[in-house]
Design a protein around this motif. Structure first.
Motif, mmCIF file in Angstrom:
data_model
loop_
_atom_site.group_PDB
_atom_site.id
_atom_site.type_symbol
_atom_site.label_atom_id
_atom_site.label_comp_id
_atom_site.label_asym_id
_atom_site.label_seq_id
_atom_site.Cartn_x
_atom_site.Cartn_y
_atom_site.Cartn_z
ATOM 1 N N GLU A 242 -32.157 -87.604 -17.602
ATOM 2 C CA GLU A 242 -32.732 -86.523 -16.800
ATOM 3 C C GLU A 242 -32.298 -84.992 -17.472
ATOM 4 N N THR A 243 -30.884 -85.133 -17.752
ATOM 5 C CA THR A 243 -30.283 -83.887 -18.428
ATOM 6 C C THR A 243 -30.023 -83.752 -19.395
ATOM 7 N N HIS A 244 -30.111 -84.741 -20.284
ATOM 8 C CA HIS A 244 -29.421 -84.925 -21.728
ATOM 9 C C HIS A 244 -28.130 -84.479 -21.567
ATOM 10 N N GLY A 245 -27.392 -84.763 -20.831
ATOM 11 C CA GLY A 245 -25.893 -84.178 -20.687
ATOM 12 C C GLY A 245 -25.711 -82.569 -20.047
ATOM 13 N N ASN A 246 -26.806 -81.942 -19.938
ATOM 14 C CA ASN A 246 -26.468 -80.433 -19.249
ATOM 15 C C ASN A 246 -26.526 -80.640 -17.858
ATOM 16 N N LEU A 247 -25.476 -80.819 -17.356
ATOM 17 C CA LEU A 247 -25.356 -81.089 -15.744
ATOM 18 C C LEU A 247 -25.414 -79.700 -14.893
ATOM 19 N N TYR A 248 -25.800 -78.500 -15.838
ATOM 20 C CA TYR A 248 -25.777 -77.480 -14.775
ATOM 21 C C TYR A 248 -27.408 -77.452 -14.431
ATOM 22 N N VAL A 249 -28.275 -78.062 -14.771
ATOM 23 C CA VAL A 249 -29.565 -78.078 -14.447
ATOM 24 C C VAL A 249 -29.710 -78.963 -13.210
ATOM 25 N N PHE A 250 -30.711 -78.791 -12.363
ATOM 26 C CA PHE A 250 -30.899 -79.474 -11.083
ATOM 27 C C PHE A 250 -31.014 -80.917 -11.435
ATOM 28 N N ASN A 251 -30.245 -81.689 -10.810
ATOM 29 C CA ASN A 251 -30.168 -83.223 -10.998
ATOM 30 C C ASN A 251 -29.862 -84.131 -9.634
ATOM 31 N N LEU A 291 -15.889 -74.140 -2.009
ATOM 32 C CA LEU A 291 -15.037 -75.262 -2.524
ATOM 33 C C LEU A 291 -15.598 -76.370 -3.446
ATOM 34 N N THR A 292 -16.501 -76.736 -2.754
ATOM 35 C CA THR A 292 -17.739 -77.866 -3.239
ATOM 36 C C THR A 292 -18.084 -77.540 -4.446
ATOM 37 N N GLY A 293 -18.655 -76.145 -4.571
ATOM 38 C CA GLY A 293 -19.116 -75.571 -5.845
ATOM 39 C C GLY A 293 -18.240 -75.568 -6.848
ATOM 40 N N ALA A 294 -17.175 -75.107 -6.290
ATOM 41 C CA ALA A 294 -16.006 -74.925 -7.434
ATOM 42 C C ALA A 294 -15.644 -76.175 -8.210
ATOM 43 N N PHE A 295 -15.527 -77.150 -7.401
ATOM 44 C CA PHE A 295 -15.210 -78.618 -7.951
ATOM 45 C C PHE A 295 -16.299 -78.984 -8.893
ATOM 46 N N PHE A 296 -17.578 -78.789 -8.665
ATOM 47 C CA PHE A 296 -18.571 -79.296 -9.267
ATOM 48 C C PHE A 296 -18.444 -78.567 -10.762
ATOM 49 N N ASP A 297 -18.377 -77.365 -10.607
ATOM 50 C CA ASP A 297 -18.395 -76.647 -11.771
ATOM 51 C C ASP A 297 -17.071 -76.969 -12.488
ATOM 52 N N ALA A 320 -21.824 -71.433 -24.115
ATOM 53 C CA ALA A 320 -22.767 -70.730 -23.464
ATOM 54 C C ALA A 320 -23.287 -71.207 -22.250
ATOM 55 N N THR A 321 -22.932 -72.352 -21.797
ATOM 56 C CA THR A 321 -23.252 -73.081 -20.564
ATOM 57 C C THR A 321 -22.381 -72.232 -19.575
ATOM 58 N N ARG A 322 -21.207 -72.028 -19.858
ATOM 59 C CA ARG A 322 -20.431 -71.108 -19.004
ATOM 60 C C ARG A 322 -21.058 -69.871 -18.444
ATOM 61 N N ARG A 323 -21.799 -69.317 -19.347
ATOM 62 C CA ARG A 323 -22.239 -67.874 -18.964
ATOM 63 C C ARG A 323 -23.486 -68.033 -18.462
ATOM 64 N N VAL A 324 -23.977 -69.161 -18.172
ATOM 65 C CA VAL A 324 -25.310 -69.595 -17.351
ATOM 66 C C VAL A 324 -24.888 -69.410 -15.950
ATOM 67 N N ARG A 325 -23.823 -69.413 -15.205
ATOM 68 C CA ARG A 325 -23.734 -69.052 -13.725
ATOM 69 C C ARG A 325 -23.856 -67.485 -13.302
ATOM 70 N N ALA A 331 -30.226 -70.588 -19.436
ATOM 71 C CA ALA A 331 -30.491 -71.925 -19.125
ATOM 72 C C ALA A 331 -31.648 -72.675 -20.059
ATOM 73 N N ASP A 332 -32.615 -71.870 -20.230
ATOM 74 C CA ASP A 332 -33.733 -72.395 -21.131
ATOM 75 C C ASP A 332 -33.395 -72.333 -22.469
ATOM 76 N N LEU A 333 -32.405 -71.450 -22.920
ATOM 77 C CA LEU A 333 -32.041 -71.418 -24.414
ATOM 78 C C LEU A 333 -30.952 -72.674 -24.580
ATOM 79 N N VAL A 334 -30.102 -73.077 -23.668
ATOM 80 C CA VAL A 334 -29.164 -74.247 -23.840
ATOM 81 C C VAL A 334 -29.954 -75.635 -23.702
ATOM 82 N N GLN A 335 -30.961 -75.618 -22.859
ATOM 83 C CA GLN A 335 -31.098 -77.028 -22.709
ATOM 84 C C GLN A 335 -31.857 -77.665 -24.182
#
Length: 458
Positions: A242-251, A291-297, A320-325, A331-335
């Motif tokens: 689903e993500t091709h490894g980019n877990l910052y996209v909605f999944n 706290l949950t969001g921090a752990f997920f990140d 680059a993915t760190r800067r998406v936050r 996001a569209d450039l990284v995927q």
């Protein structure tokens, strides 16, 4: 301790000595009918789990009628009283194992399947976290009860755990139909997470209660479920495809306790910061989100660091993915870069994800064991997690931990007071989590009221 999934190349649970088999849904079938259940094998040897199902640690019952939830209820004349296991009323026929001692042959459309699914989920998740803790996790109610009593109660719109019990209800849809929490892995894993945390850090003393403790209980319970879900091979495969490894996209990993194709109880990936609660808080589930969001990140950053170390993605992509936050438009450039890197490299991405999962589980178990319930703070959670990472890896993931906590303002913002009493959806501060010691302060019922109460099956 053995623990495995039955996957191709791992037949008949050989990796865990042929433990008892169950079939579990990684995602609820009423949301994802396209996902079949997976056959899993728990650590218990065949013959050790009997009708119920039941074993030495837990037993499942489906009452024919249960009038009240466990916890504090009004007595027949209004005096509060504490109702705890065991249930002494009539129950439906217990589910029995097959001739080999397994429960994986029960048809999915059978009424007994949900019972086996509940028990199998709780046992499976307990196995997972005992492996991370490196020891047996004793129940916080062990002095009074040897077994956890798991109760199926379709008539309640909730699921909760307390002193010696876990009660599993159902969610009503707008059309009036009920969807059973008994088939929702996240919900049951979450409730077991509460019990693990009660056993690990306990509850705060009167006068030493802080809002962050209650937010931590919900965050830790969500995290318990998230890590456990990543032990399903089909979920890992779906997540990576689903993500091709980019877990910052909605999944799908992000969606906790799905109720419909478009609704879930919470999102693990969120943009909630601690300063939003500086003026005070009302609900511990909302307070848990930073706290949950921090752990997920942190977990995602660690996964990406492992991809970089394996040469699967370039360092600049991870940066680059760190800067998406802060810059979502990136996001569209990284995927597309992830899609190109993932092509033909599923095994490598899968191995990195499993390593990140197991590091996160172990690090959290080590952190939780060092926390104390009194005067609890998110800052202390972060400080201990950094210490644990130093001990485990020499500080290999310090940057990911520090940056994620700082972005959530943990350590920079303070949480204000509770603004209103706990509501009916409160799990960790409610009449259902009262212990026998707390109940000693209740007013005494009269002899007449006690006699009436003794004749009522709860």
């Amino acid at each position: 301790m053995g623990l495995c999934l039955l996957t191709e190349g791992n037949v008949n649970g050989q990796c865990c000595g042929g433990g008892v088999r169950f079939r579990l849904f990684p995602k609820p079938p009423y949301v994802h009918p396209e996902w079949p259940p997976e056959t899993i094998s728990v650590s218990s040897p065949p013959g050790s789990i009997g009708p119920g199902p039941a074993d030495e640690r837990m037993r499942l019952i489906f009452p024919v009628e249960k009038r009240y939830s466990y916890g504090v209820n009004p007595g027949p004349l209004g005096t509060p009283k504490l109702d705890l296991p065991p249930f002494r009323g009539q129950i439906h026929q217990p589910v029995r194992p097959d001739e080999e001692g397994n429960f994986d042959t029960i048809p999915v459309d059978s009424p007994q399947f949900a019972d086996a699914h509940v028990f199998g989920t709780v046992r499976f998740v307990l196995d997972i976290w005992e492996r991370y803790f490196g020891r047996r996790i004793e129940w916080h109610f062990a002095r009074d009860y040897r077994q956890l009593e798991i109760v199926i109660r379709p008539g309640i719109d909730n699921a909760y755990a307390g002193y010696g019990f876990m009660e599993i209800g159902a969610h009503p849809r707008p059309d009036g139909a009920l969807v059973p929490y008994a088939l929702n892995f996240d919900v049951m894993a979450h409730e077991l997470g509460h019990l693990i945390l009660y056993s690990t850090i306990g509850v705060p003393s009167r006068g030493a209660e802080r809002g962050e403790y209650y937010g931590f209980q919900e965050s830790g319970a969500d995290t318990t479920a998230l890590i456990a879900a990543l032990h399903f091979e089909s979920l890992i495969a779906h997540l990576l495809e689903e993500t091709h490894g980019n877990l910052y996209v909605f999944n799908e990993l992000d969606r906790f306790a799905e109720l419909s194709p478009h609704d879930q109880i919470r999102l693990a990936s969120n943009d909630v910061k601690l300063s939003q609660f500086s003026a005070g808080w009302e609900d511990e589930h909302a307070l848990s989100q930073p706290l949950t969001g921090a752990f997920f990140d942190i977990a995602v950053d660690i996964f990406q660091e492992m991809l970089v170390e394996r040469g699967l993605i370039p360092r600049e992509v991870a940066e680059a993915t760190r800067r998406v936050r802060d810059e979502p438009e990136r996001a569209d450039l990284v995927q597309p870069i992830f899609e190109a890197a993932y092509e033909g490299r599923y095994d490598g991405f899968r191995a990195a994800l499993i390593d990140a999962r197991d590091y996160a589980g172990k690090a959290l178990a080590e952190t939780w064991q060092r926390l104390r319930a009194d005067d609890f703070s998110y800052l202390e959670v972060g400080q201990i997690l950094i210490m644990v990472d130093t001990a485990m890896t020499g500080g290999r993931f310090r940057r990911a931990i520090v940056e994620s906590l700082d972005w959530r303002e943990i350590g920079r913002a303070s949480v204000g007071p509770r603004l209103k009493p706990p509501g009916p959806n409160s799990h960790t501060h409610s009449p259902r989590t009262i212990t026998p010691e707390m109940a000693r302060n209740f007013p005494q019922m009269s002899y007449r009221e006690r006699a009436i109460a003794a004749a009522i099956v709860v």
